[in-house]
Write a protein that holds these residues in place. Structure first.
Motif: not given
Ligand code: SF4
Ligand SMILES: Cc1cc2nc3c(=O)[nH]c(=O)nc-3n(C[C@H](O)[C@H](O)[C@H](O)COP(=O)(O)OP(=O)(O)OC[C@H]3O[C@@H](n4cnc5c(N)ncnc54)[C@H](O)[C@@H]3O)c2cc1C
Length: 495
Positions: A65-67, A69-71, A100-102, A104-106, A108-110, A127-129
């Motif tokens: 789902g994550c473009p 490929g986050n682990l 930035f993604t933590g 602003l990302c919508p 898709p991984c979730e 969690i990423e943030w």
């Molecule tokens: S929020 Fe999900 S899809 Fe977006 S960058 Fe993080 S891990 Fe990838």
């Protein structure tokens, strides 16, 4: 080893947003920042609990789902075990800018998380943030200068997330990288499109400090292919640099050619939002386009429209209405939108929590003005879909009062005049710069990344394209590369 039963013990829980009546009075992040008390409302124990909900599936659909490929299961488990140093190492392995993604990302991984089969995915984005923000606070984000220099010079044109990702990768590979930006500050849409309440500019600036310390050079106020005295010609660009990465975005806003478009008070969203951003930063008291006391209508139901809505509310608009031609999304996934694809469902974003009305299945027939040429209303009608096309529902016309209209209907591609025309790169049928499987345009040594090649998209795609284009440029310059390449130009979201 993950906690295989964590999701049975703990519910999904996110940090609370600041109360609407308080946050509407300022421009700050709708969530508390770490300085502002985030740790009190969402302590590390809560983050670890959320991370413990990840069961480390045999097939982690979230990866797909994550473009980038986050682990994801790896850093979820490290967060669960309180190993924040290793967690940021694994996160940075695939993402230059998880902050930035933590924010602003919508996410898709979730949508693809196995727990989303029960509509309660792991809080991956949060969690990423938490991992990256803690890393900055703990001093675990340090410059990573190249060990060896190649002597090759690379120009990156455009400083949005794709240009920044390409620049960081190429700098770390040992090339001398210069980023050119025509605006007065670095960041692309992160700087003047996306408002402060979604991601504070300080979050961007601390990353730029790291990039400067690594040796990336930034030049602002210079348009490549522009006509001002200080601009850089495309001939000078090609003469000075061994390779070029074009990352100029898809900046041409989609317009609405209906009668009355010429009336005063109708603006493209990106004519409005940069002023709002400057107002948020205290650089403008009275922006030239100001919603204060006005009846505002936003045409377009997406993120850009929501950013206009929040900005208008903070400026004190009398009313805000957002129009969308598509029907109201369902509360739950439709049968043709199965897991693990991105759920197209009704969401109440932080923007919509703050007020305003949303109207679905409506189209604008014309704009109506007063005797002085100012907008006074829209003439709307309802639509229905017949054989895949929108058709007017006769007899549903009505006027909607409007002093200001913002057109937030997306973008039609890259600006042709200047850079693109002068470089002579080909443009495809959708208005994007054409590229081959290696992100190279039709001009050898000129690569294309982000919205300029993909068309209007997302930050996560921009970063992944920047990484891949950097790998391709590195190969072009040196014959091989150690840089990762998470996507190809034709990669698409899970569907
Ligand atoms: S929020 Fe999900 S899809 Fe977006 S960058 Fe993080 S891990 Fe990838
Ligand atoms: C209002 C708004 C809100 C959004 N919100 C989100 C969100 O919440 N989450 C999300 O994932 N995505 C969001 N997006 C989409 C996301 O911002 C973009 O997909 C992303 O920024 C694209 O990155 P980019 O690097 O390709 O281009 P951009 O960010 O557009 O940056 C391109 C830069 O190139 C510069 N440039 C162009 N031509 C030249 C030239 N000739 N010389 C010098 N400089 C040049 C431009 O000035 C610009 O700064 C939003 C978009 C908008 C408009």
């Amino acid at each position: 080893m993950a906690d295989a039963t964590g999701f049975l013990k703990f519910d999904r829980e996110l940090p609370p947003r600041r109360p609407v009546d308080i946050r509407i009075m300022d421009w700050k992040d709708v969530y508390l920042t770490r300085d502002g008390g985030e740790d009190e409302v969402y302590p590390v124990s809560a983050v670890r609990t959320q991370a413990a909900r990840c069961m480390d599936c045999g097939i982690p659909f979230c990866h797909h789902g994550c473009p980038l490929g986050n682990l994801i299961p790896e850093w979820n488990d490290l967060a669960r075990r309180d190993d924040w140093t290793e967690a940021i190492e694994r996160l940075h392995a695939t993402n230059n800018f998880p902050e930035f993604t933590g924010k602003l990302c919508p996410a898709p991984c979730e949508g693809s998380c196995v727990l989303n089969l029960q509509e309660s995915p792991v809080a991956i984005k949060q969690i990423e943030w938490e991992i990256i923000d803690r890393a900055f606070v703990d001093g675990n984000v340090q410059p990573q200068p190249a060990q060896e220099r190649t002597g090759k010079k690379v120009a990156v044109v455009g400083s949005g997330p794709s240009g920044l990702a390409a620049a960081q990768q190429l700098t770390r590979a040992g090339h001398d990288v210069t980023v050119y930006e025509r605006a007065d500050r670095i960041g692309g849409l992160l700087r003047y499109g996306i408002p402060e309440f979604k991601m504070e500019k300080a979050v961007l600036d601390r990353r730029l400090d790291q990039m400067r310390a690594e040796g990336t050079r930034f030049v602002t106020g210079v348009e490549v292919g522009g006509s001002a005295d200080d601009d850089l010609s495309t001939e000078a660009l090609r003469a000075e640099y061994d390779a070029v990465v074009l990352a100029g975005g898809a900046t041409i806003g989609r317009d609405l050619a209906v009668p009355g478009r010429e009336l005063a008070g109708i603006h493209l969203a990106m004519e409005y939002l940069p002023f709002g951003n400057r107002q948020a930063l205290g650089e403008l008291d009275d922006p030239p386009i100001n919603a204060h006391g006005k009846h505002v209508v936003i045409i377009g139901g997406g993120d850009t429209g929501a950013d206009c809505l929040v900005t208008a509310h903070r400026q004190g608009a009398a009313s805000v209405t957002q129009l969308e031609i598509m029907p109201t999304p369902p509360d739950r996934r439709a049968t043709d939108n199965p897991w693990p694809t991105y759920p197209m469902i009704m969401r109440v974003s932080s923007a919509h929590e703050e007020g305003g009305e949303r109207l679905y299945s409506v189209n604008t027939e014309k704009f109506l003005g007063d005797d002085d040429g100012n907008l006074r209303a829209l003439l709307l009608h309802e639509v229905e879909r017949v054989d895949g096309r929108f058709q007017k529902v006769e007899g549903t016309e009505r006027e909607l009062r409007a002093d200001l209209v913002f057109l937030a209907m997306g973008f039609t591609g890259a600006q042709r005049t200047g850079l693109i025309d002068e470089l002579g790169v080909e443009v495809d049928g959708r208005g994007n710069v054409a590229r081959d499987a290696t992100f190279m345009s039709t001009v050898p040594g000129v690569f294309v990344a982000g919205d300029m090649g993909r068309g209007q998209s997302l930050i996560v795609w921009a970063i992944s394209e920047g990484r891949s284009a950097a790998a391709a440029a590195d190969t072009w310059l040196t014959g091989s590369t150690m840089l990762p390449s998470p996507v190809v130009p034709t990669s698409v979201a899970l569907r």
